[in-house]
Write an enzyme that holds these catalytic residues in place. Structure first.
Site, short mmCIF file in Angstrom:
data_model
loop_
_atom_site.label_atom_id
_atom_site.label_comp_id
_atom_site.label_asym_id
_atom_site.label_seq_id
_atom_site.Cartn_x
_atom_site.Cartn_y
_atom_site.Cartn_z
N CYS A 59 0.77 -1.25 -0.05
CA CYS A 59 -0.05 0.08 0.03
C CYS A 59 0.91 1.18 0.09
O CYS A 59 1.46 1.63 -0.92
CB CYS A 59 -1.26 -0.13 1.15
SG CYS A 59 -2.38 1.17 1.15
N HIS B 284 -3.30 -5.81 1.23
CA HIS B 284 -2.35 -5.73 2.48
C HIS B 284 -2.34 -7.32 2.61
O HIS B 284 -3.27 -7.92 3.47
CB HIS B 284 -3.14 -5.14 3.76
CG HIS B 284 -3.17 -3.66 3.56
ND1 HIS B 284 -2.13 -3.00 4.44
CD2 HIS B 284 -3.68 -2.59 2.85
CE1 HIS B 284 -2.37 -1.95 4.13
NE2 HIS B 284 -2.99 -1.54 3.17
N GLU C 20 -0.58 -8.65 4.82
CA GLU C 20 -0.17 -8.89 6.29
C GLU C 20 -1.58 -9.14 7.16
O GLU C 20 -1.58 -9.59 8.27
CB GLU C 20 0.56 -7.90 6.81
CG GLU C 20 -0.17 -6.43 7.16
CD GLU C 20 -0.41 -5.75 5.96
OE1 GLU C 20 -0.64 -4.44 5.97
OE2 GLU C 20 -0.03 -6.09 4.75
#
Length: 235
Positions: free
Chosen positions: A87, A196, A198
């Site tokens: 991002c 994302h 994660e």
């Protein structure tokens, strides 16, 4: 010994702790790196996390791209160290000219947050080689400046050289040209994407799947890919 993967914190980073957690879950040692330092602390790979570095003043990622730590990150990337930009981290990579093109305000001019379906296009990178070509994965997306743009010559080169790492599937959430959600450099050690990974590494905390709510872990293989690549390099 587990690989050491650094996560850079800039003023305004939001997802640095999430990236550290994902690295730990994947089996590596997360190392906190500070934007004002020149010391990479002997890490084996680097993650530039999501957020709003320097408040997104000027352009998202533009100020972070010239911060002290980025001098070392750029040099390490040129040496072949795996670098992942997520991002805002993708925006930093573009502003630092480690990846081509630019990222602008979403086409609908609004911040968007959704679980986004992606098609994996390039698996010949340090961060994607545990995926399959054409595989569809679901990764959370949250951005206001995620529209990828580039001139025709750059787009033709990205397409021709297979440097598009991910494309948006089903819906293009931000107006990115050619549905581009993520890129790789020619060497395959630098990858940037707007979604994302994660946030999709542990069952119970990821996107919904047909099997169960919040059970999606499609992002885990980003970090496992890097760990396997680093382990193979050492052995």
């Amino acid at each position: 010994m587990a690989p050491r993967i650094g996560v850079v914190t800039f003023p305004g980073s939001l997802d640095d702790r999430d990236a550290q957690r994902a690295i730990r879950i994947a089996g590596a040692e997360p190392v906190a790196l500070w934007h004002a330092d020149h010391d990479l602390q002997s890490v084996d790979a680097i993650v530039l996390p999501g957020g709003f570095s320097y408040g997104d003043y000027l352009r998202p990622g533009a100020i972070a791209a010239v911060s002290p730590i980025m001098t070392e990150v750029i040099a390490a990337a040129h040496r072949g160290m795996p670098v992942l930009g997520i991002c805002n981290g993708f925006q930093v990579l573009v502003e630092a000219h480690l990846l081509p093109g630019g990222l602008i305000r979403n086409a609908h001019q609004q911040f968007i947050r959704r679980d986004q379906r992606l098609v994996v296009e390039n698996v010949d990178t340090a961060w994607t080689h545990l995926y399959s070509p054409g595989e569809e994965i679901v990764i959370p997306l949250k951005n206001g400046d995620g529209g990828y743009v580039a001139n025709d010559e750059t787009l033709k080169r990205l397409e021709g050289e297979g440097l598009i790492a991910f494309r948006y599937a089903e819906v293009n959430p931000n107006g990115s040209l050619n549905d581009i959600a993520g890129l790789s450099n020619e060497r395959g050690n630098v990858v940037g994407l707007m979604p994302h990974p994660e946030h999709a590494v542990e069952a119970g905390f990821g996107p919904d799947t047909p099997e169960a709510m919040s059970s999606g872990t499609d992002g885990l293989r980003f970090f496992q890919s890097a760990i396997e690549a680093l382990t193979a390099r050492v052995s």
